[in-house]
Design an enzyme around this catalytic site. Structure first.
Site, mmCIF file in Angstrom:
data_model
loop_
_atom_site.group_PDB
_atom_site.id
_atom_site.type_symbol
_atom_site.label_atom_id
_atom_site.label_comp_id
_atom_site.label_asym_id
_atom_site.label_seq_id
_atom_site.Cartn_x
_atom_site.Cartn_y
_atom_site.Cartn_z
ATOM 1 C CG PHE A 1 57.851 31.752 20.530
ATOM 2 C CD1 PHE A 1 57.585 32.895 19.780
ATOM 3 C CD2 PHE A 1 57.943 30.546 19.860
ATOM 4 C CE1 PHE A 1 57.405 32.836 18.403
ATOM 5 C CE2 PHE A 1 57.775 30.469 18.487
ATOM 6 C CZ PHE A 1 57.507 31.610 17.757
ATOM 7 C CB CYS B 1 65.115 18.507 26.258
ATOM 8 S SG CYS B 1 64.643 17.511 24.821
ATOM 9 C CB CYS C 1 68.016 15.459 20.217
ATOM 10 S SG CYS C 1 67.393 16.653 19.035
ATOM 11 C CB CYS D 1 69.366 20.761 20.351
ATOM 12 S SG CYS D 1 68.131 21.891 21.037
ATOM 13 C CG ASP D 2 67.798 25.430 16.836
ATOM 14 O OD1 ASP D 2 67.168 25.040 17.834
ATOM 15 O OD2 ASP D 2 67.250 25.909 15.816
ATOM 16 C CB THR D 3 66.894 25.517 21.540
ATOM 17 O OG1 THR D 3 66.315 25.725 20.257
ATOM 18 C CG2 THR D 3 66.130 26.320 22.564
ATOM 19 C CD GLU E 1 57.253 24.478 16.940
ATOM 20 O OE1 GLU E 1 58.137 23.725 16.490
ATOM 21 O OE2 GLU E 1 56.617 25.273 16.246
ATOM 22 C CG HIS F 1 63.288 32.264 14.049
ATOM 23 N ND1 HIS F 1 62.820 31.207 13.293
ATOM 24 C CD2 HIS F 1 64.031 31.695 15.034
ATOM 25 C CE1 HIS F 1 63.252 30.069 13.801
ATOM 26 N NE2 HIS F 1 63.997 30.332 14.845
HETATM 27 C C1 LIG Z 1 64.230 23.461 19.917
HETATM 28 S S1 LIG Z 1 62.899 22.423 19.442
HETATM 29 C C2 LIG Z 1 61.838 22.450 20.875
HETATM 30 C C3 LIG Z 1 60.611 21.596 20.737
HETATM 31 C C4 LIG Z 1 60.813 20.089 20.807
HETATM 32 N N1 LIG Z 1 61.776 19.681 21.760
HETATM 33 C C5 LIG Z 1 61.160 19.544 19.437
HETATM 34 O O1 LIG Z 1 62.279 19.081 19.256
HETATM 35 O O2 LIG Z 1 60.288 19.593 18.574
HETATM 36 C C6 LIG Z 1 61.997 23.443 18.268
HETATM 37 C C7 LIG Z 1 62.158 23.064 16.802
HETATM 38 O O3 LIG Z 1 63.500 23.319 16.403
HETATM 39 C C8 LIG Z 1 63.930 22.246 15.604
HETATM 40 N N2 LIG Z 1 65.388 22.239 15.614
HETATM 41 C C9 LIG Z 1 66.202 21.969 16.653
HETATM 42 N N3 LIG Z 1 67.494 22.047 16.289
HETATM 43 C C10 LIG Z 1 67.501 22.380 14.977
HETATM 44 C C11 LIG Z 1 68.539 22.586 14.021
HETATM 45 N N4 LIG Z 1 69.835 22.460 14.356
HETATM 46 N N5 LIG Z 1 68.184 22.912 12.774
HETATM 47 C C12 LIG Z 1 66.879 23.031 12.425
HETATM 48 N N6 LIG Z 1 65.863 22.845 13.264
HETATM 49 C C13 LIG Z 1 66.171 22.513 14.528
HETATM 50 C C14 LIG Z 1 63.290 21.059 16.295
HETATM 51 O O4 LIG Z 1 63.297 19.893 15.490
HETATM 52 C C15 LIG Z 1 61.904 21.580 16.522
HETATM 53 O O5 LIG Z 1 61.110 21.447 15.376
HETATM 54 N N1 LIG Z 2 60.688 32.958 15.895
HETATM 55 C C1 LIG Z 2 60.800 31.696 16.316
HETATM 56 N N2 LIG Z 2 60.023 30.741 15.762
HETATM 57 C C2 LIG Z 2 60.140 29.484 16.253
HETATM 58 N N3 LIG Z 2 59.438 28.391 15.899
HETATM 59 C C3 LIG Z 2 59.801 27.360 16.665
HETATM 60 C C4 LIG Z 2 60.771 27.792 17.559
HETATM 61 C C5 LIG Z 2 61.298 26.942 18.650
HETATM 62 O O1 LIG Z 2 62.389 27.173 19.145
HETATM 63 O O2 LIG Z 2 60.569 26.026 19.026
HETATM 64 C C6 LIG Z 2 61.002 29.139 17.296
HETATM 65 C C7 LIG Z 2 61.838 30.161 17.833
HETATM 66 O O3 LIG Z 2 62.699 29.960 18.699
HETATM 67 N N4 LIG Z 2 61.684 31.415 17.321
HETATM 68 S S1 SF4 Z 3 65.572 19.831 19.338
HETATM 69 FE FE1 SF4 Z 3 66.434 20.386 21.337
HETATM 70 S S2 SF4 Z 3 64.686 20.677 22.608
HETATM 71 FE FE2 SF4 Z 3 63.937 19.509 20.816
HETATM 72 S S3 SF4 Z 3 64.183 17.341 21.349
HETATM 73 FE FE3 SF4 Z 3 66.084 17.943 20.439
HETATM 74 S S4 SF4 Z 3 67.374 18.505 22.213
HETATM 75 FE FE4 SF4 Z 3 65.275 18.537 22.909
HETATM 76 MG MG LIG Z 4 64.070 27.871 17.996
#
Ligand SMILES: C[S@@+](CC[C@H](N)C(=O)[O-])C[C@H]1O[C@@H](n2cnc3c(N)ncnc32)[C@H](O)[C@@H]1O
Ligand SMILES: Nc1nc2[nH]cc(C(=O)O)c2c(=O)[nH]1
Ligand code: SF4
Ligand SMILES: [Mg+2]
Length: 215
Positions: free
Chosen positions: A25, A31, A46, A49-51, A119, A209
């Site tokens: 990865f 973003c 958004c 977001c979990d990231t 992604e 994961h």
């Molecule tokens: C962190 S994003 C990064 C890539 C890109 N910014 C996007 O949104 O596709 C990676 C994946 O995690 C999903 N994601 C983010 N927050 C989430 C949440 N709270 N629950 C489930 N999926 C989530 C996003 O929709 C995306 O498919």
């Molecule tokens: N193991 C793992 N799989 C993923 N697939 C999409 C991810 C992401 O954060 O985009 C993710 C991530 O963060 N970890």
């Molecule tokens: S899920 Fe997180 S990284 Fe993806 S578009 Fe939304 S704020 Fe940006």
């Molecule tokens: Mg992730």
């Protein structure tokens, strides 16, 4: 060109069609739909977001001065983890990878033999010079969708104002619903399960994961 990278790591793809597949990865910093600061979350486009994608302080994060330097690091992570029995696979994510990902980086990854997946939130058109091998688009209710074709559409569910039906005619090979993680995760999982049972073109993507407690 330089690239700002939050972290790079080797794990299993946890989501969607390639779930269970070993991958490196590459998480790009930044973003266009959220600053990444908690104090901005409520008014972000958004908000769920979990990231953590801010900055460059994660493992193997940093400012990479060239495509070759970043591709070499990703290749080193692949070879440290994987034997030669499978096709090397890299997932470009973030943050929003398409704010930085460009043809020189994809070419450098291809020279190593990687299959290159992305992604993306789909808000920026994918330029025709990007030779991506796998495109996963995840539309967001608060943002325009400009990528209307790809390999998989992965919709975080539910999102107020977003009806999955509105995407069903787009040019994707597979359609996935991914329960929105957060305090209501159990309820969201039930809603997504019920939707997939009633609408079989949609498949359920669990974030395996997280279930496994790995990255
Ligand atoms: C962190 S994003 C990064 C890539 C890109 N910014 C996007 O949104 O596709 C990676 C994946 O995690 C999903 N994601 C983010 N927050 C989430 C949440 N709270 N629950 C489930 N999926 C989530 C996003 O929709 C995306 O498919
Ligand atoms: N193991 C793992 N799989 C993923 N697939 C999409 C991810 C992401 O954060 O985009 C993710 C991530 O963060 N970890
Ligand atoms: S899920 Fe997180 S990284 Fe993806 S578009 Fe939304 S704020 Fe940006
Ligand atoms: Mg992730």
């Amino acid at each position: 060109m330089a690239y700002w990278i939050k972290e790079c790591f080797y794990s299993l793809q946890g989501e969607g069609a390639q779930s269970g597949r070993a991958a490196v990865f590459c998480r790009f910093s930044g973003c266009n739909l959220w600053s990444g600061r908690e104090q901005d979350r409520a008014r972000a486009r958004c908000p769920f977001c979990d990231t953590d994608f801010r900055g460059t302080d994660g493992s193997d994060g940093g400012r990479y001065a060239s495509a070759a330097a970043l591709a070499d690091r990703l290749w080193a992570l692949w070879t440290a983890g994987a034997d030669t029995s499978g096709q090397p696979y890299v997932v470009c994510t973030g943050g929003e990878p398409l704010l930085q990902l460009d043809a020189p980086l994809i070419d450098a990854l291809h020279r190593h033999g990687f299959t290159v997946a992305v992604e993306t939130n789909g808000t920026r058109p994918i330029r025709s010079d990007l030779q991506l091998d796998w495109i996963c688009v995840s539309p967001k209710a608060g943002a325009p969708l400009r990528v209307t074709a790809g390999d998989e559409l992965k919709l975080v569910y539910p999102q107020a104002g977003l009806d999955p039906t509105s995407f069903a005619a787009l040019d994707f090979r597979q359609f996935w619903l991914q329960p929105c993680d957060g305090p209501q995760h159990a309820a969201h999982t039930q809603l997504a399960l019920d939707y997939c049972l009633a609408h079989p073109r949609w498949r359920l993507s669990l974030q395996t994961h997280k279930l496994l407690g790995i990255r």
